[in-house]
Write a protein that holds these residues in place. Sequence first.
Motif, PDB file in Angstrom:
ATOM      1  N   ARG A 129      39.707  32.996  -6.490  1.00  0.00           N
ATOM      2  CA  ARG A 129      38.872  34.194  -6.444  1.00  0.00           C
ATOM      3  C   ARG A 129      39.079  34.945  -5.131  1.00  0.00           C
ATOM      4  O   ARG A 129      39.202  36.170  -5.106  1.00  0.00           O
ATOM      5  CB  ARG A 129      37.402  33.794  -6.583  1.00  0.00           C
TER       6      ARG A 129
ATOM      7  N   ASN B  92      42.664  42.951 -12.060  1.00  0.00           N
ATOM      8  CA  ASN B  92      41.395  42.940 -11.328  1.00  0.00           C
ATOM      9  C   ASN B  92      41.287  44.124 -10.372  1.00  0.00           C
ATOM     10  O   ASN B  92      40.200  44.674 -10.178  1.00  0.00           O
ATOM     11  CB  ASN B  92      41.245  41.623 -10.571  1.00  0.00           C
TER      12      ASN B  92
ATOM     13  N   ASN C 148      37.033  32.746 -11.935  1.00  0.00           N
ATOM     14  CA  ASN C 148      35.819  33.456 -12.354  1.00  0.00           C
ATOM     15  C   ASN C 148      34.543  32.778 -11.888  1.00  0.00           C
ATOM     16  O   ASN C 148      33.458  33.108 -12.377  1.00  0.00           O
ATOM     17  CB  ASN C 148      35.806  33.620 -13.873  1.00  0.00           C
ATOM     18  N   GLU C 149      34.668  31.819 -10.988  1.00  0.00           N
ATOM     19  CA  GLU C 149      33.528  31.161 -10.334  1.00  0.00           C
ATOM     20  C   GLU C 149      32.652  30.402 -11.324  1.00  0.00           C
ATOM     21  O   GLU C 149      31.445  30.287 -11.140  1.00  0.00           O
ATOM     22  CB  GLU C 149      32.677  32.183  -9.574  1.00  0.00           C
TER      23      GLU C 149
ATOM     24  N   LYS D 261      28.241  34.419 -13.991  1.00  0.00           N
ATOM     25  CA  LYS D 261      29.352  34.593 -13.049  1.00  0.00           C
ATOM     26  C   LYS D 261      30.621  34.980 -13.794  1.00  0.00           C
ATOM     27  O   LYS D 261      31.371  35.867 -13.374  1.00  0.00           O
ATOM     28  CB  LYS D 261      29.568  33.301 -12.256  1.00  0.00           C
TER      29      LYS D 261
ATOM     30  N   SER E 184      30.500  38.584 -14.936  1.00  0.00           N
ATOM     31  CA  SER E 184      30.670  39.571 -13.867  1.00  0.00           C
ATOM     32  C   SER E 184      32.103  39.646 -13.376  1.00  0.00           C
ATOM     33  O   SER E 184      32.518  40.666 -12.820  1.00  0.00           O
ATOM     34  CB  SER E 184      29.741  39.234 -12.694  1.00  0.00           C
ATOM     35  N   ASN E 185      32.913  38.588 -13.598  1.00  0.00           N
ATOM     36  CA  ASN E 185      34.272  38.545 -13.065  1.00  0.00           C
ATOM     37  C   ASN E 185      35.356  38.768 -14.112  1.00  0.00           C
ATOM     38  O   ASN E 185      36.527  38.935 -13.756  1.00  0.00           O
ATOM     39  CB  ASN E 185      34.525  37.194 -12.381  1.00  0.00           C
TER      40      ASN E 185
END
Length: 761
Positions: A540, A582, A625-626, A636, A639-640
């Motif tokens: 990330r 991204n 993506n955490e 999480k 959001s990613n």
Amino acid sequence: MRDVVEFTRIVQPRNGDPDQLAAQVSPDGRRAFIVTRRADVATDTNRYEILLLDVRPERLADGNPEPVQTLITVEARTDENYMDPSVQDVRWAGDRTLLMRARMDDAGFQVYSLDVATRRLRQLTFESRRLVSFAVSQSLDRVVYAAQVPQPPMLPGRHAVVVGNQSFWSVKHGQDDWRAQRRYYQYFVAEAGADRPARSLGEVFPEAGNALPGVDISPDGRWALLHRWEPERQLAWGRDYPLVAVATHRYGPSVSVDPLGYFSRPSHYVPRRLVAWRLDDASPQDVIDAADDALPGDLQRRGDRLWMGGGQSVLIGGTHLPVSDTSDGPEGVRRSHVVEYWPDENRSQVVTALSGRLGELLPVRGRPDRFAVTDAAGRRLFERLPNGGWVQVRATQGTAATSTGPSAIGPEWRLRVAEGLDVPPDVVADGPEGRSVKLTTLNPQFDPDRWGRMQPFTWSDDRGRRWDGGLMTPHRVDRTARHALVIQTYGFAPDRFYLDGSNRGDGHSSGFAGRAFLREGILVLALPIRAATGAPKGEREAILAFIDAVRGAVDTLVADGLVDRDRVGILGWSATGERVLNLVTFGDVPMKAASILDGDANTLFSAAITYAASDNVLARKERTNEGSPFGATLAKWVSNDPSLHTDCIRTALRIETYGPWVLNNWDIYALMRRQYKPVEMVVIPGGSHALSRPAERMVSLQGNVDWHRFWLKGEERSEVVVPGETAEDLRQQYLRWRQMVDLKRADDAKPPCAARRDAGS
């Protein structure tokens, strides 16, 4: 673009590797070979040539070596992958014979011998399956090789497939396509040149570490030492050997939860050991009943066996010792070792313990009584004692080079591949008193005054990290004007020739057009993979640092007055395709155009279709993506995940995907089309991740030049240049793109997306 595609390249030694070049000098030090490839767009073929170089010291001293000779030419029309050329693994067998693995007349790979003096080519194997590696006895009468064994997902007589841990591509496309199948291999031994079935050596086994299985044979042709992968012992070996435990934790942690390998196939890391095969009767015997220390990246690069005395014994590097069979107890065997093994007696003796993992086991040229070993502590030299044992000695100046040292030609001359950012690779011999003799001129047409120049370019991002990349400009760039810029990702090497991109390694140039952009008045920035200082380690964090790097580079070039901030594009291939995705979704750097070239993706669709391709793929996406796309970390992931925020993309996006099956970014394409955003997907069904066929390269490279020229400069191509293209195709291309411009104006007028509003943009 055609000039770039048809550039002559050296395919062996790969990446100009001095270790490989050293092995390409004949044992008597008087001749050397290289393998080249040149594409021909008109016939859609790649032409491979083995070139013989005169490296006799006396002729080099006179500055008058004989001209380069072409030993053999192979025309290839069905190259699927740049990383899998139709001529490879070429090696010397004595002073006048070359061995190779090659695809003649576009047939399957076979092993051949080539007499250097007579040019006589002899086929040594007759294998119907895909032959991937080989070794030949000193007398050239016996061959050991590995071949891929077909693994169709639906067996004969069945009407359904239990998916289990098979990948999406294997189940949906692997029935008749070996590229999509789960890769399984088997070892074989054959009498060279005999057109009769080879004998199998052991059972069929799955691929491990995304690497082809290497093979080995004793010089006298009586024995082979071959690896056996043993996933069922991985947990037990991990308890005994810390190096195995570390590798399991890093590359194959799922085995501790799923020891059957049903839910997540252990493929990236599987421990292995050596088995000796008596080739006269194809019977096996255990060598050392313990795992070696190899990591996935070591499987093809390192040498870990050296035969002694023509085949009487063999040195084995990087192996652990059996816990139950050693007198020094568990602590002593936790380390990896070098041992000597006598197959006829089936006994072994420890030579030395290693510091960490084996780097490589190396012969010493001209000294069969010596060997060198590299590990975490560096390089050590060993010499044979009169009693048959070994003792470590100090290497002195003037000691003959190992097989991985500089390419020695006599006492004073060395071979190297000479290249620079604006200097195409050629082979040069360096001699005493700074003398140098150029042995090849592979691309006489190249002139940086016409092709443009690449120079190192350094900048800092707003977090203070330093980035060392390269900036390519025309020879006489107008520094009073602001230019369009294309950023090419996937790294930069300051000492290697930059043609298309990336110059970080051979085969990393699938969709990059490089110097062809200059001819359209577009500058090129080569972006490094990571920062020179302060580079983060996590996935990330690396994506966020990538965005910082692009912002810093654009700001610097705009401040220098060289680049127009409103005319910047970017291309990403493979892993950097994910970073570009991204960037255009979440980044605050306005990109007018972008290309994703067979790129990875941290999306839910990608996570689903790449399941079981390798057991670490899902884990890597979750780190990016955490968290996982379920449970406590669902928010999480949401959001990613770029696919859930395609309303944020305001960049004109070209997506290329290679191969006949669905890959990443189909979701991005579909969702952008649903919103009438400027997006185009180009599928190259016959291509692989590293494009190789000339026509496919032309489609990709010219397509990217067209795309970025249109969006960054408002210019259109009028000449038909791509194989198979018609004037109507070209007209329709620009009809589509002009409509995209109109639709983009409406899209740009919309309020910022939710993700950007939440970020305060």
